[in-house]
Design an enzyme around this catalytic site. Sequence first.
Site: not given
Ligand code: DGY
Length: 418
Positions: A162, A347-348, A34-35, A391, A80, A100
Site C-alpha cells: 500500500d 507498513y511497506w 491475496w490473503d 502482520e 473498518y 489485488q
Molecule cells: C488496508 O486497509 O490497509 C488494506 O491494505 C487495504 O486493502
Amino acid sequence: HDTLIAEARAILRRNDRGAYTVPTHGLYPFQWNWDSALTALGFSHFDIDRAWTEIETLFAHQWPDGMVPHIIFHQPDDGYFPGPEVWDTGRPVPTSGITQPPVAGFAVRRLFERSRSDPAARERARRLLPRIHAWHEWFHRTRDPQGTGLVAIIHPWESGRDNSVDWDAALERVPTEGVAAFRRRDTIHADPAHRPTDEQYRRYIWLVQHFRNLNWDTARLHEASPFRIVDPGFNGILIRSCSDLAELADELGQSEIAAQSRAFAERGRVALETLWDDDLGQYLCLDRATGGHVKSASVGGLLAAFAILPRRRAGAIAERVHRLAARARFVVPSHDPDAPGFDARRYWRGPVWLIVNYMIADGLVRSGEDACARSILDDSLSLIATGGFAEYYDPMTGAPCGGGHFTWTAAMVIEMLS
Ligand code: DGY
C-alpha cells in the site's frame, strides 16, 4: 517446530469465519483477495477441504467482467474504513472495486498437487480453472491495453504494498480536492506509526471516489486513472500464476486455457526484462503515466523472482538480498535501509513480510538459488520465534508490527515448516 505449527493452526481456526478467513480480528474484518489465496496454502496441510473452500468463496464474488475484487464485505462491520458504502460498487454481496495480486492460480495448482488422488479435488480444480483464467484475461485486456505484456495497477491498494516508497511520486499527482471527510479506523487497531499517513489516505480515497464516479466500469478505469504503475512484483505474481495455470490446465485436459496461459506468461517474462536495472541489481517499477522508471530500492523488484527467472537474473537478485542482509538484521526488508524513504516500522516502507519472503524464496529455489532461499526462510522463522505471528516485522530489531494473530503469517509458517 511442532509447537509453532500448532500455534499457527490455532490462528487459522480463530480467524476462520466458516467459508472464508479474516486476515486478523478488528483491523481487517472481511475477506481479502491475496490473503485468502495464501491462507489456503496453510489450510491445505491439515484441512484440504477447507483450503479449497477459501478460494471457492473468493471466486464466488468474481465480477461478470472477470475481475476478482480485493475485499469482499461478507458482513457489516463499522470497525473498518473504507466500508461498502464508500465503494458503492452495487454488487449483490458488497465488494471493493479494485483488485489485488493474482496469486490464486499459483495456490490452486499447489492445492491440486496436494489432493491429486481425490476425484472431488479434480472437480473443484476443474470448476475454478476457467474463472481464474477469466481473471488473467481481464488483466491483460483492461490493464495492458497496448499489449506490452505487463499489466498496470491503478491504486496503491491493488499492489498489496500500500504505502511503498515506489508510489510516492505518482501519488503526489493524485489530487485531494473534493475528498469527503472521513474517519480512519485502522489507526484505532494498530499503532499509527506503523500505518500509512492521513495525506496518503486522502489520495487513496480520491482515487476510490474517482472510480466510483465512473460507475466502476473497469474497462475505462486504466485510461482514467492518474495513477498507473507497472509493478515488477505484481507482474511476477501474475506471470507465475499464468504458468502454473497452464500446467494445471494441461493436467485437466484443457488445452486452450493451457496455450493462452502459457502465452501470457511467456510474453510477461520477455517484457519483465524492460524493468531490469543494472545499477541497483533488481527490477524497477514503470510509471505508465510519465513513461519513466521509478528508481526506488523496494522489495517489489525482488518479488519478481516469484516468476522463476533466468539464472543470471535470479543470481543478481540473490546477490541483492545478500547485500541487504549486511545492513538489516532480518531479510527481506520491504525497502532498502540505506535508501531515502526507509521507515523500519511503517507498513511497506521497510518492514519484513513473511508472504513476500515465502514467494521470493520459492522463486529462487526454482531458479537454483537454494542458499539464498534458505537464509530468507531461516530469518522468517527467527522472526516468528522472537516476535510471534505478527502482520510484519521491523527488519533491524525483529519487533512485531501492525496487527497480531495474523492469518497469512501463520499460513506461511505452516507452509515453510511442512
Ligand atoms: C488496508 O486497509 O490497509 C488494506 O491494505 C487495504 O486493502
